[in-house]
Design a protein around this motif. Structure first.
Motif, PDB file in Angstrom:
ATOM      1  N   GLN A  75       0.844  -1.189   0.000  1.00 22.63           N
ATOM      2  CA  GLN A  75       0.000   0.000   0.000  1.00 22.63           C
ATOM      3  C   GLN A  75       0.880   1.240   0.000  1.00 22.63           C
ATOM      4  OE1 GLN A  75      -3.462   0.114  -0.036  1.00 22.63           O
ATOM      5  NE2 GLN A  75      -3.361  -2.082  -0.369  1.00 22.63           N
TER       6      GLN A  75
ATOM      7  N   LEU B 113       2.172   4.792   1.093  1.00 24.24           N
ATOM      8  CA  LEU B 113       2.221   5.646   2.280  1.00 24.24           C
ATOM      9  C   LEU B 113       2.619   7.045   1.839  1.00 24.24           C
ATOM     10  CD1 LEU B 113       4.062   3.442   4.936  1.00 24.24           C
ATOM     11  CD2 LEU B 113       1.643   4.012   4.855  1.00 24.24           C
ATOM     12  N   ALA B 114       2.028   8.039   2.453  1.00 19.22           N
ATOM     13  CA  ALA B 114       2.394   9.418   2.144  1.00 19.22           C
ATOM     14  C   ALA B 114       3.855   9.643   2.512  1.00 19.22           C
ATOM     15  CB  ALA B 114       1.496  10.377   2.923  1.00 19.22           C
TER      16      ALA B 114
ATOM     17  N   ALA C 158       6.112  12.552  10.271  1.00 21.34           N
ATOM     18  CA  ALA C 158       5.306  13.059  11.382  1.00 21.34           C
ATOM     19  C   ALA C 158       5.810  14.408  11.894  1.00 21.34           C
ATOM     20  CB  ALA C 158       5.263  12.036  12.516  1.00 21.34           C
TER      21      ALA C 158
ATOM     22  N   TYR D 235      -6.494  16.388   6.833  1.00 24.38           N
ATOM     23  CA  TYR D 235      -5.820  15.094   6.930  1.00 24.38           C
ATOM     24  C   TYR D 235      -6.433  14.265   8.057  1.00 24.38           C
ATOM     25  CZ  TYR D 235      -2.200  11.558   7.232  1.00 24.38           C
ATOM     26  OH  TYR D 235      -1.540  10.360   7.253  1.00 24.38           O
TER      27      TYR D 235
ATOM     28  N   LEU E  47      -8.355  10.716   7.615  1.00 23.86           N
ATOM     29  CA  LEU E  47      -7.878   9.504   8.273  1.00 23.86           C
ATOM     30  C   LEU E  47      -8.963   8.894   9.150  1.00 23.86           C
ATOM     31  CD1 LEU E  47      -5.549   7.544   8.823  1.00 23.86           C
ATOM     32  CD2 LEU E  47      -4.826   9.044  10.675  1.00 23.86           C
ATOM     33  N   THR E  48      -9.654   9.721   9.926  1.00 20.95           N
ATOM     34  CA  THR E  48     -10.704   9.176  10.793  1.00 20.95           C
ATOM     35  C   THR E  48     -11.881   8.643   9.977  1.00 20.95           C
ATOM     36  OG1 THR E  48     -11.619  11.385  11.167  1.00 20.95           O
ATOM     37  CG2 THR E  48     -10.100  10.555  12.819  1.00 20.95           C
TER      38      THR E  48
ATOM     39  N   VAL F 182       3.894   9.935   8.379  1.00 20.37           N
ATOM     40  CA  VAL F 182       2.822  10.642   9.075  1.00 20.37           C
ATOM     41  C   VAL F 182       1.649   9.726   9.410  1.00 20.37           C
ATOM     42  CG1 VAL F 182       1.784  11.504   6.925  1.00 20.37           C
ATOM     43  CG2 VAL F 182       1.367  12.704   9.071  1.00 20.37           C
ATOM     44  N   GLY F 183       1.249   8.874   8.491  1.00 22.59           N
ATOM     45  CA  GLY F 183       0.090   8.010   8.737  1.00 22.59           C
ATOM     46  C   GLY F 183       0.295   7.083   9.906  1.00 22.59           C
ATOM     47  N   GLU F 184       1.479   6.498   9.981  1.00 17.42           N
ATOM     48  CA  GLU F 184       1.780   5.566  11.079  1.00 17.42           C
ATOM     49  C   GLU F 184       1.718   6.279  12.426  1.00 17.42           C
ATOM     50  OE1 GLU F 184       5.642   3.063  12.728  1.00 17.42           O
ATOM     51  OE2 GLU F 184       5.544   3.551  10.607  1.00 17.42           O
TER      52      GLU F 184
ATOM     53  N   VAL G 249       0.328   9.313  13.218  1.00 17.21           N
ATOM     54  CA  VAL G 249      -0.966   9.910  13.540  1.00 17.21           C
ATOM     55  C   VAL G 249      -1.973   8.820  13.892  1.00 17.21           C
ATOM     56  CG1 VAL G 249      -2.886  11.289  12.633  1.00 17.21           C
ATOM     57  CG2 VAL G 249      -0.524  12.011  12.251  1.00 17.21           C
ATOM     58  N   PHE G 250      -1.936   7.701  13.179  1.00 17.71           N
ATOM     59  CA  PHE G 250      -2.825   6.589  13.526  1.00 17.71           C
ATOM     60  C   PHE G 250      -2.567   6.147  14.962  1.00 17.71           C
ATOM     61  CE2 PHE G 250      -4.111   2.247  14.047  1.00 17.71           C
ATOM     62  CZ  PHE G 250      -5.306   2.160  13.355  1.00 17.71           C
TER      63      PHE G 250
END
Length: 123
Positions: free
Chosen positions: A22, A24-25, A29, A48, A52-53, A105-107, A109-110
């Motif tokens: 997949q 990832l941006a 972070a 963002y 994500l939510t 960032v996704g990892e 922020v999640f």
């Protein structure tokens, strides 16, 4: 020759790491935290976080508009929580976890949302 090509194709499709990769941006972070902390970056930050939510909330829905109600959500943001409160919690979490700053960032922020908004999984 056709047999060799077929074996190679099946091997490629069977490789779990390759078949389900997949995107990832590329943002880290640290840059996201700086953006969210600046007044000029809050609109992008909020967009963002909302995306994500929404994605996590809707991840249980498949192409046939059917969900898996037994699936455990990654985080559970209360419907009454506003985006400013979410942003503040993510910024605070990032500041408290400097080891997460060089990560995608996704990892980060999640994980911040997961820690800030745990789900009640009691049945």
């Amino acid at each position: 020759m056709k047999r060799l090509a077929l074996i190679a194709l099946v091997g490629t499709l069977a490789a779990p790491g390759l078949a389900h990769a997949q995107r990832l941006a590329p943002m880290k972070a640290n840059a996201f935290g700086k953006m969210c902390s600046a007044a000029s970056g809050r609109t992008a930050c909020d967009a963002y976080l909302s995306g994500l939510t929404d994605g996590v909330t809707l991840a249980k829905i498949n192409a046939h508009n059917e969900g898996d109600t037994s699936a455990i959500a990654g985080f559970c943001v209360p419907a009454a929580e506003d985006i400013a409160a979410m942003r503040a919690k993510v910024i605070s979490w990032l500041k408290a976890h400097p080891d997460s700053l060089p990560k995608p960032v996704g990892e980060s922020v999640f994980t911040a949302l997961h820690d800030s908004y745990p789900c009640d999984v009691k049945k």
